[in-house]
Design an enzyme around this catalytic site. Structure first.
Site, short mmCIF file in Angstrom:
data_model
loop_
_atom_site.label_atom_id
_atom_site.label_comp_id
_atom_site.label_asym_id
_atom_site.label_seq_id
_atom_site.Cartn_x
_atom_site.Cartn_y
_atom_site.Cartn_z
N ASP A 237 -10.81 23.70 35.55
CA ASP A 237 -9.54 23.50 36.25
C ASP A 237 -8.90 24.85 36.61
O ASP A 237 -9.19 25.87 36.00
CB ASP A 237 -8.55 22.75 35.35
CG ASP A 237 -8.93 21.29 35.17
OD1 ASP A 237 -10.01 20.89 35.62
OD2 ASP A 237 -8.14 20.56 34.56
N HIS B 264 -11.32 26.03 31.77
CA HIS B 264 -10.58 26.66 32.87
C HIS B 264 -11.29 27.95 33.26
O HIS B 264 -11.61 28.75 32.38
CB HIS B 264 -9.15 26.98 32.44
CG HIS B 264 -8.39 25.76 31.99
ND1 HIS B 264 -8.59 25.18 30.77
CD2 HIS B 264 -7.46 25.02 32.64
CE1 HIS B 264 -7.80 24.11 30.67
NE2 HIS B 264 -7.12 23.99 31.79
NI NI Z 1 -4.53 22.72 35.18
#
Ligand code: NI
Length: 236
Positions: free
Chosen positions: A43, A185
Site C-alpha cells: 500500500d 507498504h
Molecule cells: Ni495506506
C-alpha cells in the site's frame, strides 16, 4: 515415409507443449505453488527509491504482487505504474488522498475513487481496479461506491511500526497459509528488504507469490463488487 511420420509426430508434440505452456494462463511461469499460493500486497506507493528496488527484486524472483497505490502519487511516478503492469503485477485503488473512507458521503467516496481510477486508466488502460480502503475502514457507502471487490488482508506485518526487518519477516511468514493476503507498504526500505526475504522464504517452503486477481482465478472464484475479502483460501 517413416521420416514423414516422425516429422508429423514431432509437430504434434510441439503443439501439445505450446498448448500446455500457454494454458498456465494467469499463473506466472515457474510459479506452481506446491504448498499453496500467497498474495503480497503493498500500500501507499509508488515511491521513487523503494518501489523500484522492490520491482527489481520481485522480477529476479519471478514473484508477482499487488500494489494499492495512492492516487495523487500516480502522476509523480508514471513509469513505475507502467512497469508494474508490464511485469505482471496488479494495481489497485487506495483513494486519491489516502483518506479514511468510513463515514464519508457517497459523493466524496466516489470522488476519491474515480479520480484515482481515471489517472490509472490514462496510464495503463481500462482495467478492473480492486479497492484497498486505507486502514481497512469500510461501511455500507464504501461498499456501494467501491465499483469492484474490496481487498483487506489476513496477515498484517505492521511493517510501518518499527522498520525491524527480522520481525517483519517473522510476522509475515510465521503462520502463513494457502490463500493468505499479506499487508505491507513500499514506503520504507526496511519493508522492501523484508518483503524480498519473505519471498525467498515462502518460495523455499513451496508457496508461489501471485496477485490477488490470480488468487481468485486459481480458486475458480469471481470476486464480487462491494464485497470484502481478507483471504482466498482453497475449498470455499
Ligand atoms: Ni495506506
Amino acid at each position: 515415409m517413416k521420416r514423414v511420420v516422425l516429422y508429423f509426430l514431432g509437430g504434434v508434440a510441439l503443439c501439445i507443449g505450446v498448448f500446455l505452456w500457454d494454458s498456465q494462463g494467469a499463473v506466472p511461469a515457474g510459479a506452481v505453488g506446491t504448498a499453496g499460493y500467497v498474495a503480497l500486497t503493498f500500500d501507499d506507493g509508488p515511491w521513487p527509491g523503494t518501489t523500484r528496488v522492490l520491482l527489481d527484486g520481485l522480477k529476479e524472483r519471478e514473484a508477482k504482487a499487488t500494489f494499492f497505490v495512492i492516487g495523487k502519487q500516480i502522476a509523480t511516478r508514471p513509469e513505475l505504474i507502467q512497469r508494474m503492469v508490464q511485469e505482471g503485477h496488479q494495481i489497485g485503488l487506495h483513494t486519491w488522498d489516502h483518506v479514511a473512507l468510513r463515514g464519508l458521503g457517497a459523493g466524496e467516496v466516489s470522488r476519491q475513487l474515480e479520480k484515482s481510477r481515471a489517472a490509472l486508466v490514462e496510464l495503463v488502460g481500462e482495467q478492473d481496479f480492486m479497492l484497498r480502503p486505507p486502514y481497512g475502514f469500510v461501511d455500507e457507502t464504501v461498499k456501494q461506491c467501491a465499483g469492484g471487490p474490496i481487498i483487506c488482508w489476513s496477515v498484517d506485518t505492521e511493517d510501518w511500526r518499527d522498520e525491524d526487518v527480522a520481525r517483519i519477516v517473522k510476522a509475515a511468514v510465521e503462520d502463513v497459509r494457502d490463500g493468505d493476503i499479506i499487508l505491507m507498504h513500499d514506503i520504507f526500505r526496511s519493508s522492501v528488504d523484508a518483503a524480498l526475504e519473505c519471498v525467498d522464504e515462502l518460495q523455499r517452503r513451496g508457496f508461489a507469490l501471485v496477485t490477488v486477481e490470480e488468487l481468485f482465478t486459481l480458486r475458480g472464484r469471481e470476486p464480487a463488487a462491494g464485497e470484502v475479502y481478507r483471504k482466498v483460501p482453497p475449498g470455499e
